[in-house]
Design a protein around this motif. Structure first.
Motif, short mmCIF file in Angstrom:
data_model
loop_
_atom_site.label_atom_id
_atom_site.label_comp_id
_atom_site.label_asym_id
_atom_site.label_seq_id
_atom_site.Cartn_x
_atom_site.Cartn_y
_atom_site.Cartn_z
N ALA A 1 0.84 -1.20 0.00
CA ALA A 1 0.00 0.00 0.00
C ALA A 1 0.88 1.25 0.00
O ALA A 1 2.01 1.24 0.48
CB ALA A 1 -0.92 -0.01 1.21
N LYS A 2 0.32 2.35 -0.53
CA LYS A 2 1.08 3.59 -0.62
C LYS A 2 0.30 4.75 0.01
O LYS A 2 -0.91 4.87 -0.20
CB LYS A 2 1.41 3.92 -2.08
N ALA A 3 0.99 5.56 0.77
CA ALA A 3 0.40 6.76 1.37
C ALA A 3 1.54 7.66 1.79
O ALA A 3 2.68 7.21 1.98
CB ALA A 3 -0.47 6.40 2.56
N GLN A 4 1.26 8.93 1.94
CA GLN A 4 2.28 9.87 2.40
C GLN A 4 2.71 9.51 3.82
O GLN A 4 1.90 9.10 4.64
CB GLN A 4 1.73 11.30 2.37
N SER A 5 4.00 9.67 4.12
CA SER A 5 4.52 9.34 5.45
C SER A 5 3.75 10.10 6.53
O SER A 5 3.66 11.32 6.49
CB SER A 5 6.01 9.69 5.54
N GLY B 1 0.30 6.11 6.83
CA GLY B 1 1.33 5.98 5.81
C GLY B 1 2.73 6.01 6.41
O GLY B 1 2.99 6.67 7.40
N CYS B 2 3.64 5.27 5.76
CA CYS B 2 5.03 5.20 6.20
C CYS B 2 5.94 5.49 5.01
O CYS B 2 5.48 5.68 3.88
CB CYS B 2 5.34 3.81 6.77
N GLY B 3 7.23 5.53 5.25
CA GLY B 3 8.17 5.78 4.16
C GLY B 3 8.01 4.77 3.04
O GLY B 3 8.17 5.09 1.87
N GLN B 4 7.67 3.55 3.43
CA GLN B 4 7.29 2.52 2.48
C GLN B 4 6.20 1.68 3.13
O GLN B 4 6.37 1.18 4.24
CB GLN B 4 8.49 1.63 2.11
N GLY B 5 5.04 1.57 2.47
CA GLY B 5 3.94 0.80 3.01
C GLY B 5 3.12 1.59 4.03
O GLY B 5 3.29 2.80 4.20
N ILE B 6 2.20 0.89 4.69
CA ILE B 6 1.36 1.51 5.72
C ILE B 6 1.39 0.64 6.97
O ILE B 6 1.56 -0.58 6.90
CB ILE B 6 -0.10 1.70 5.26
N ILE B 7 1.21 1.28 8.12
CA ILE B 7 1.10 0.55 9.39
C ILE B 7 -0.35 0.57 9.82
O ILE B 7 -1.05 1.58 9.66
CB ILE B 7 2.03 1.18 10.47
N LEU B 8 -0.81 -0.56 10.36
CA LEU B 8 -2.22 -0.73 10.72
C LEU B 8 -2.30 -1.11 12.20
O LEU B 8 -2.28 -2.29 12.55
CB LEU B 8 -2.86 -1.82 9.87
N PRO B 9 -2.38 -0.12 13.09
CA PRO B 9 -2.47 -0.43 14.52
C PRO B 9 -3.68 -1.30 14.83
O PRO B 9 -4.77 -1.06 14.33
CB PRO B 9 -2.59 0.95 15.17
N THR B 10 -3.46 -2.33 15.67
CA THR B 10 -4.57 -3.18 16.10
C THR B 10 -4.85 -3.04 17.60
O THR B 10 -5.90 -3.45 18.08
CB THR B 10 -4.29 -4.66 15.78
#
Length: 307
Positions: free
Chosen positions: A251-255, A270-279
Motif C-alpha cells: 500500500a502507498k500513502a504519504q509518510s 502511511g510510512c516511508g514505504q507501506g502503511i502501518i495498521l495499529p490493532t
C-alpha cells in the motif's frame, strides 16, 4: 552444589527460583533498592524480593571493585556464581573467586547481540530466531567461552519484547540447571566473530515512531518496545502508544498520513514505504484498547499528517 546468584530484574527471578530448587544458594547479589512512585517509596528488585521469600541472604553493594567486598564474596566459599542481568561489572577478582568461576545466562545466541538489551535488539534487527547462551564469564563484554546454547530457539516473526523476555527467562532457567547437573558434559568453546553491533541499553527516545521509516521497521519497533517503553507518536500534544500492529508493504500513502474508517474499525498510517495498521493502541492516561473500540471513542481526522 553451593551457588552465589547475581541478578536484578524480572528476567533473573525464574533463574534464581530454579537454582534454589536444586542447589544451595548461599547468597544473592542484586542492585540496591531505589525510590520509585509518587511517594518515592523504596522499591526492592524482583530478585531481592524472591530471595527474601526463599530465605536467602541478600547483598546490595554499589561496587565490587574494592578489596573489602571482594573478600566478603570469596568468603562465601561457593562452587560457582551464576549471573543473569545483574547490572554491575565484575572485576577479575570476582570472576576467579570460586572454582567454577562466574557463569552467565545471556538472552541471545552469542556472539550475536552481546550487550545490555539483546531481547529488543534481536526483534529490532529483524532476526528470525533468538535464544539463550550459558557462558563462562571473562573480563570482556559477553565474550567468554560458550558452555551451552539453546537448541530450541524462539521464532521472532510475531513475538513482542515482553513475550520473548518471558520465554528466554524460562529457557535460561532450564538451561543453567541442565548445565550444573553435569558441567563436564559441556566443554567450553570459543565464540566466533560478532555479526551485529553491541546490544546497547534501550533509550526511551528510540521508542518514538518515525513514520518516514518503512512499515516493516516500524512494526518491529512496536513489537520490540511492547510493553516497555512502548512505541509512540504524538498528536495535539498527547502521546499515543501503538502496542500491536499489522503492516502492508504494498500500500502507498504519504509518510504519517492518517486514513481511518471508524465504522470499519480500521486505522491506517502511511510510512516511508507501506502503511502501518495499529490493532491495539493506548491513549495517554487511558487503558490499552483494541483498535475498533478505540475508534468508537476517538478519531484522527483523515488526511492528518502525524510527525
Amino acid at each position: 552444589m553451593k551457588v552465589v546468584f547475581m541478578g536484578t530484574p524480572d528476567f533473573s527471578a525464574p533463574i534464581l527460583d530454579a537454582l534454589a530448587k536444586e542447589h544451595e544458594v548461599v547468597c544473592v547479589y542484586t542492585r540496591a533498592p531505589k525510590e520509585a512512585g509518587r511517594g518515592q517509596k523504596e522499591t526492592k528488585t524482583p530478585v531481592h524480593l524472591l530471595a527474601e521469600k526463599l530465605g536467602i541472604e541478600v547483598r546490595t553493594p554499589k561496587t565490587l571493585r574494592n578489596a573489602e567486598e571482594q573478600e566478603k564474596f570469596k568468603a562465601l566459599g561457593a562452587d560457582v556464581a551464576v549471573v543473569a542481568a545483574y547490572g554491575l561489572i565484575l572485576p577479575k577478582e570476582i570472576l576467579k573467586a570460586f572454582p567454577m568461576g562466574c557463569i552467565n545466562v545471556h538472552a541471545s545466541m552469542l556472539p550475536r547481540w552481546r550487550g545490555a538489551a539483546p531481547i529488543q535488539r534481536a526483534i529490532l534487527g529483524g532476526d528470525e530466531f533468538s535464544g539463550v547462551t550459558i557462558m563462562q564469564m571473562d573480563e570482556g563484554l559477553d565474550t567468554g567461552d560458550i558452555l551451552l546454547e539453546d537448541e530450541n530457539p524462539v521464532a521472532l516473526a510475531k513475538i513482542s519484547g515482553g513475550a520473548l523476555h518471558d520465554k528466554l527467562s524460562e529457557h535460561g532457567a532450564e538451561m543453567i540447571v541442565t548445565y550444573l547437573r553435569n558441567p563436564k558434559a559441556y566443554p567450553p568453546r570459543k565464540q566466533g566473530e560478532m555479526t551485529t553491533p553491541y546490544a546497547a541499553k534501550l533509550d526511551k527516545n528510540e521508542a518514538r515512531i518515525d513514520f518516514g521509516e518503512s512499515a516493516e521497521v516500524i512494526e518491529r519497533k512496536i513489537r520490540a518496545f511492547n510493553p516497555f517503553p512502548g512505541a509512540y507518536f504524538e498528536f495535539n500534544g498527547e502521546r499515543f502508544k501503538i502496542l500491536e500492529a499489522d503492516f502492508d508493504m504494498q500500500a502507498k500513502a504519504q509518510s504519517g498520513e492518517v486514513e481511518d474508517s471508524a465504522t470499519a474499525g480500521v486505522l491506517a498510517i502511511g510510512c516511508g514505504q507501506g502503511i502501518i495498521l495499529p490493532t491495539k493502541i493506548q491513549r495517554q492516561g487511558k487503558k490499552p484498547m483494541e483498535i475498533g473500540e478505540f475508534l468508537r471513542g476517538f478519531c484522527f481526522p483523515t488526511g492528518t499528517i502525524l510527525k
